[in-house]
Scaffold this active site. Structure first.
Site, PDB file in Angstrom:
ATOM      1  CE  LYS A 255      45.876  42.089  46.511  1.00 13.45           C
ATOM      2  NZ  LYS A 255      45.263  42.805  47.708  1.00 13.45           N
ATOM      3  NE  ARG A 256      44.737  37.221  37.002  1.00 13.39           N
ATOM      4  CZ  ARG A 256      43.842  36.036  36.211  1.00 13.39           C
ATOM      5  NH1 ARG A 256      43.624  36.336  35.418  1.00 13.39           N
ATOM      6  NH2 ARG A 256      43.345  34.834  36.750  1.00 13.39           N
TER       7      ARG A 256
END
Ligand code: GLU
Length: 478
Positions: A255-256
């Site tokens: 997700k980063r």
């Protein structure tokens, strides 16, 4: 149909994320290209983490991307059932068969014991490995342990010496020592199968010819699965391990890096053809400059032998660029239909037969990178702008504009609107910048946005008059 059969076996323990979707796409493209069969199998052996809602969501996302399966839990097929939770009896049968042939054995070691062994190995700086304590138990010892009420797990007897060669169609040959593979558990004491066992039984029984999956399976799982094939006396399928997908910082995609679940991209207004197009480029290339394909073209050009070995880098910007291309390629009806949910969820009152709206959306499609950008872009169409005060000279300009507009017909084309706007210069005796920004502000409340001729043509004469009047009346009240 060829005899090529591939499978996509997600675990329904979460939503479909991009990395897994990429595996689905490669399998699907290979199946379609080779006129083979694409099987969907649900790997829900873990009852605590598997959820029906994830299974449904994964299926929805696959269908949304256009990846229909030929056999699967919902439609059945010759090798049903396609949910592992419905196949436990099958796995147990094969585990028993291996036991009988002395190719597997019962292990009575407790979790505590195994954990202690593991910790000790780590302290010694060794790789933790089961010490095979139960491999050579005598019958009497076994019976004794059973009588104590200990329920055993089943471990496979991995050969003690020698090497295993994984022939990978993407990565070439890789060698692993049996010794490093350990006698791993194939059936837990609660009688559930482990992944490395169930997957082999299923791939074999479902006649899977090619196992195409992420490289993360290559070292830990594939050699162990080959041990199972060997102990069962079965031929292995072809294996192909797709390169990892990494973020720009070269760490595992997460997700980063802006990577999310497929349904989140859908929410944002990425088209299915953009997702399939972009994901197909993660580890594969057409071999020339081409990068933009719809699904049909992808089937034509896809070639498993062009899948590379080096990790693919996920690039959010490029995905946006691909989406921009596919949005621009939609025809008037397609972009209208696909835009409706985004407008409705913004609380706009949308009429599905509104031709002006249809034209408006189509005319600005090539400025969009995601459909979620659309509602703000065409807010003027649904909402009257806030009133603002004007100076006496601005009033004079708007009065002049109003006089001209009242002579227009209600409907006119973008070109006609453009002519009106140009002609105003002479009528008002002003350069364009003396009146265009003011008209825009009056009609939309904004200083920039969609081209003005498109705005006035979309609104039509009556609405343009209404908005001019609102500002003029407001001025009188000041
Ligand atoms: N259920 C496994 C996973 O989601 C499947 C891996 C495989 O393709 O064998 O990782």
């Amino acid at each position: 149909m060829s005899n090529i059969r591939v499978r996509f076996p997600p675990s329904p323990t979460g939503f479909l994320h991009l990395g897994t979707a990429r595996t689905a796409i490669f399998n699907w493209l290979f199946a379609r290209k080779e006129k083979g069969v694409f099987v969907l199998r649900i790997e829900d052996t873990d009852p605590t983490r598997s959820k029906k809602e994830y299974e449904t969501a994964i299926m929805e996302d696959l269908l949304w991307m256009g990846l229909k399966w030929d056999e699967g839990p919902d439609i059945g097929g010759s090798y049903a059932p396609y949910r592992q939770s419905e196949r436990f009896a099958i796995y147990q049968e094969y585990a028993q068969a291996l036991l009988k042939e002395n190719k597997a054995y019962e292990c009575f070691c407790s979790a505590d014991y195994l954990e202690k062994e593991r910790e000790e190995a780590l302290v010694r700086g060794a790789i933790p490995r089961y010490n095979r304590r139960c491999r050579e138990l005598s019958n009497a010892e076994r019976v004794g342990l059973m009588e104590k009420g200990i329920v055993p797990a089943i471990r496979i007897k991995t050969p003690l010496q020698g090497e295993i060669i994984v022939e990978d169609i993407i990565r070439g040959n890789l060698t692993f020592a049996y010794q490093d593979l350990d006698d791993f558990i194939i059936q837990r004491s609660d009688k559930t199968p482990t992944y490395n066992f169930a997957v082999v039984i299923d791939d074999y029984l479902m006649k899977i010819t090619h196992v195409i999956r992420g490289e993360d399976h290559l070292h830990g799982n594939t050699p162990r699965q080959i041990v199972v094939y060997q102990e069962l006396g079965w031929n292995t399928p072809y294996f192909g391990h797709l390169p990892m997908v990494l973020g720009k910082d070269k760490s595992k995609l997460s997700k980063r890096h802006g990577a999310m679940g497929v349904h989140e991209y859908r929410e944002m207004g990425y088209l299915p053809q953009s997702i399939t197009n972009y994901l197909a480029l993660l580890g594969w290339s057409a071999g020339d400059e081409r990068e933009l394909f719809d699904l049909e073209e992808l089937i034509r050009v896809f070639d498993l032998s062009r899948v590379g070995k080096s990790p693919a880098i996920f690039d959010d910007e490029k995905l946006r660029w691909v989406n921009h291309y596919h949005i621009s390629n939609l025809n008037e009806k397609e972009i209208f239909d696909i835009s409706l949910p985004y407008l409705i969820r913004t609380d706009y009152q949308v009429d599905k037969n509104d031709n002006r709206l249809r034209k408006l959306i189509s005319s600005i499609k090539s400025s969009l990178h995601r459909l979620e950008e659309l509602p703000a872009r065409i807010r003027f169409y649904f909402k009257s702008p806030e009133l603002f005060s004007i100076s006496p000279s601005e009033r004079e300009v708007l009065d002049g504009v109003r006089k001209d507009v009242s002579l227009w017909k209600e409907d006119f084309s973008f070109d006609e609107a453009n002519n009106f706007l140009n002609d105003l210069s002479q009528k008002l005796g002003l350069p364009k910048k003396g009146y265009l920004p003011l008209i825009r502000k009056t009609l939309t409340g904004e200083e920039k946005g969609v081209e003005l001729n498109i705005i006035i043509s979309s609104l039509g004469r009556d609405k343009v008059l209404e908005r001019l009047d609102a500002i003029l009346t407001n001025h009188e009240k000041q």
